[in-house]
Design an enzyme around this catalytic site. Structure first.
Site, mmCIF file in Angstrom:
data_model
loop_
_atom_site.group_PDB
_atom_site.id
_atom_site.type_symbol
_atom_site.label_atom_id
_atom_site.label_comp_id
_atom_site.label_asym_id
_atom_site.label_seq_id
_atom_site.Cartn_x
_atom_site.Cartn_y
_atom_site.Cartn_z
ATOM 1 N N LYS A 135 8.485 9.448 -0.256
ATOM 2 C CA LYS A 135 9.879 9.420 -0.727
ATOM 3 C C LYS A 135 10.730 8.577 0.203
ATOM 4 O O LYS A 135 10.548 8.609 1.423
ATOM 5 C CB LYS A 135 10.424 10.858 -0.748
ATOM 6 C CG LYS A 135 11.769 11.006 -1.425
ATOM 7 C CD LYS A 135 11.574 11.300 -2.890
ATOM 8 C CE LYS A 135 12.908 11.409 -3.630
ATOM 9 N NZ LYS A 135 13.609 10.132 -3.754
ATOM 10 N N SER A 142 17.507 15.079 -3.905
ATOM 11 C CA SER A 142 16.538 14.245 -4.628
ATOM 12 C C SER A 142 15.286 15.059 -4.977
ATOM 13 O O SER A 142 14.714 14.894 -6.062
ATOM 14 C CB SER A 142 16.143 13.031 -3.775
ATOM 15 O OG SER A 142 17.078 11.997 -3.908
ATOM 16 N N HIS A 200 0.861 12.214 4.594
ATOM 17 C CA HIS A 200 0.379 13.570 4.854
ATOM 18 C C HIS A 200 0.710 14.480 3.680
ATOM 19 O O HIS A 200 0.066 15.497 3.465
ATOM 20 C CB HIS A 200 0.977 14.122 6.157
ATOM 21 C CG HIS A 200 2.442 14.410 6.091
ATOM 22 N ND1 HIS A 200 3.393 13.411 6.122
ATOM 23 C CD2 HIS A 200 3.124 15.574 5.980
ATOM 24 C CE1 HIS A 200 4.595 13.956 6.038
ATOM 25 N NE2 HIS A 200 4.464 15.255 5.951
ATOM 26 N N LYS A 255 12.238 13.491 8.477
ATOM 27 C CA LYS A 255 13.334 14.158 7.772
ATOM 28 C C LYS A 255 12.799 15.097 6.702
ATOM 29 O O LYS A 255 13.227 16.260 6.599
ATOM 30 C CB LYS A 255 14.236 13.091 7.138
ATOM 31 C CG LYS A 255 15.516 13.601 6.534
ATOM 32 C CD LYS A 255 16.299 12.464 5.885
ATOM 33 C CE LYS A 255 16.609 11.356 6.849
ATOM 34 N NZ LYS A 255 17.412 10.277 6.215
ATOM 35 N N LYS A 267 10.167 3.790 2.461
ATOM 36 C CA LYS A 267 11.475 3.125 2.400
ATOM 37 C C LYS A 267 11.288 1.752 1.792
ATOM 38 O O LYS A 267 10.212 1.154 1.887
ATOM 39 C CB LYS A 267 12.083 2.980 3.794
ATOM 40 C CG LYS A 267 13.609 2.902 3.780
ATOM 41 C CD LYS A 267 14.238 4.258 3.473
ATOM 42 C CE LYS A 267 15.755 4.189 3.527
ATOM 43 N NZ LYS A 267 16.363 5.521 3.372
#
Length: 477
Positions: free
Chosen positions: A72, A365, A67, A96, A108
């Protein structure tokens, strides 16, 4: 710390928690399904010649939601890595990032390996080959997919991956932004190593500013004097324990590791224990009088705050009833299973959920990625200008004091602090603190204002899913 056979898997737990939240929302079935499912998972099996023979390794990179792009999420090196786990972690990354307003989708990665079995040179060969397999498919790219450290990886591995990307993309000026969590001398940012633990500290500070939330947990006062049990003294658990004990007046009464635990109601020396663990690779021998061989039992000891900071599923159906802490903060991903969550909520335990509590890593990050794309460290342009403006103000106050005979005296400590412009570390911590405050405020508003929401986890999912849904709707879905 294995969970019972009747327990749902980690991925099933994430899906059930998602379902609990969307049942309270008015989403179309199609949009709900689009948000829930994992978009794609790439499985790679590659060989590396080590010790005179070819060893084959299996790795994964999962993309849960696009989206927003890039996506990440960390890369973990562990023997337990599997597709279901990676997809569950990618889903958590989506929610998150949405919760803390980091402009990424969720991803991930993982490699089935025990890094302790290989030398540094061997690990570099393995990491670079894994990175090569992902890079050539754009599963590592500053504009598409940006990994970070996770369990079993750190600055060293991120530096190797960044260098591998630059070798394969020699003309990409933004190549260093292909991963985050790098050493500061290789494009990293100050404060990234401590970021997840620091985020846990800021999350707890914000919770204790919420009088209504503290009351729901059956607690009172501030963080000062609270007792804490920490499960896992890795990067996250160590920094969280260090900051809470040194800066907030908490007493660390228990520390649980894979080979046992230490428990002392009077408090443990976090720094000394960490140094021992780094030197010997075990907590055994540090303090035999405080050693508990069955470390999992320490999860059930009385304390104010239980801080699981290592593996998923450590609080499950087998031990949830005996957990005494009124407040649990999930510094790890998924440490409380969906079954245990049900039991704990029924008991009145307040859980600060993982998607919020450990979001410090992805937040910093994000700052590192922005720094890499802007090609300038934070504070470089404005720090000295800030100092000059502050100096002008102090000079004028001192002049007025002299001219009017007021004899004002500024304390040297105040003057030194006021004059110093913010450096990169201070700016990173400020940005992280602001992020954690804003995200908690949104969760708490839902938690306290809706009769059908009785826990922070559901509130966090509602806030995050609403943002993801809005992004998809803006794309025309």
């Amino acid at each position: 710390m294995s969970q019972p056979a009747s327990e749902p898997s980690f991925r099933e737990s994430v899906d059930q928690m998602f379902n609990r939240a969307v049942s309270l929302m008015d989403l179309s079935p199609g949009l709900e399904e689009k948000i829930r499912v994992c978009n794609a998972t790439y499985t790679v099996r590659f060989g590396v010649r080590l010790r005179g023979e070819i060893k084959t390794f299996t790795g994964y990179r999962s993309v849960h939601s696009e989206h927003m792009e890039p996506v990440k999420g960390g890369i973990r090196f562990a023997l337990g890595v599997n597709q279901d786990e990676v997809e569950a972690l990618a889903a958590l990354m989506t929610y998150k990032c949405a919760l803390v307003e980091a402009p990424f989708g969720g991803s991930k990665g993982g490699l089935c390996i025990d890094p302790r079995e290989y030398s540094a040179q061997e690990m570099e060969l393995i990491t670079r080959r894994f990175a090569y397999e992902l890079i050539k498919r754009d599963l590592i790219n500053p504009a598409q997919n940006v990994p970070a450290p996770d369990m079993g990886t750190g600055e060293r591995e991120m530096a190797w991956i960044a260098d591998q990307f630059k070798r394969m993309n020699t003309t990409d000026i933004n190549g260093v932004a292909c991963v985050t969590g790098k050493p500061t001398n290789a494009g990293g940012i100050q404060g990234r190593t401590e970021a997840t633990g620091r985020g846990v500290q800021y999350a707890l500070r914000e919770f204790f500013r919420d009088a209504e939330g503290v009351k729901k947990a059956g607690m009172s006062g501030t963080l000062d004097g609270k007792t804490v049990i920490v499960q896992g003294l890795g990067n996250v658990g160590y920094h969280a324990a260090k900051f809470l004990s040194e800066e907030d007046g908490c007493t660390i009464t228990g520390i649980i590791e894979r080979d046992g635990a230490l428990y002392d109601p009077n408090g443990l020396d976090v720094e000394s224990l960490r140094a021992w663990l780094m030197k010997h690779g075990t907590i055994v021998g540090f303090s035999d009088s405080n050693l508990v061989e069955d470390g999992a039992k320490v999860l059930e000891e009385p304390c104010d705050i239980l801080l699981p900071a290592a593996l998923e599923g450590v609080i499950n159906l087998s031990n949830a009833e005996r957990v005494q802490a009124p407040l649990i903060i999930e510094a790890a991903n998924g440490p409380v299973t969906v079954g245990a969550d049900e039991i704990l909520r029924r008991k009145g335990t307040v859980i600060i959920p993982d998607m919020y509590a450990n979001a410090g890593g992805v937040t910093v990050s994000y700052f590192e990625w922005v720094k890499n794309l802007s090609h300038i460290r934070f504070g470089r342009m404005q720090r000295r200008q800030e100092e000059a403006r502050h100096q002008l103000l102090l000079d004028e106050l001192e002049r007025l004091s002299t001219d009017k005979g007021l004899n004002w005296q500024l304390s040297p400590n105040f003057k030194e602090k006021y004059l110093r412009g913010a450096d990169e570390l201070e700016l990173v911590r400020s940005g992280l603190d602001d992020t954690m405050r804003a995200a908690y405020s949104q969760m708490a508003t839902v938690w306290h204002s809706r009769d059908d929401v009785d826990d922070l986890r559901t509130a966090a999912y509602l806030v995050a899913i609403e943002k993801v849904a809005a992004s998809y709707q803006a794309k025309g879905l």
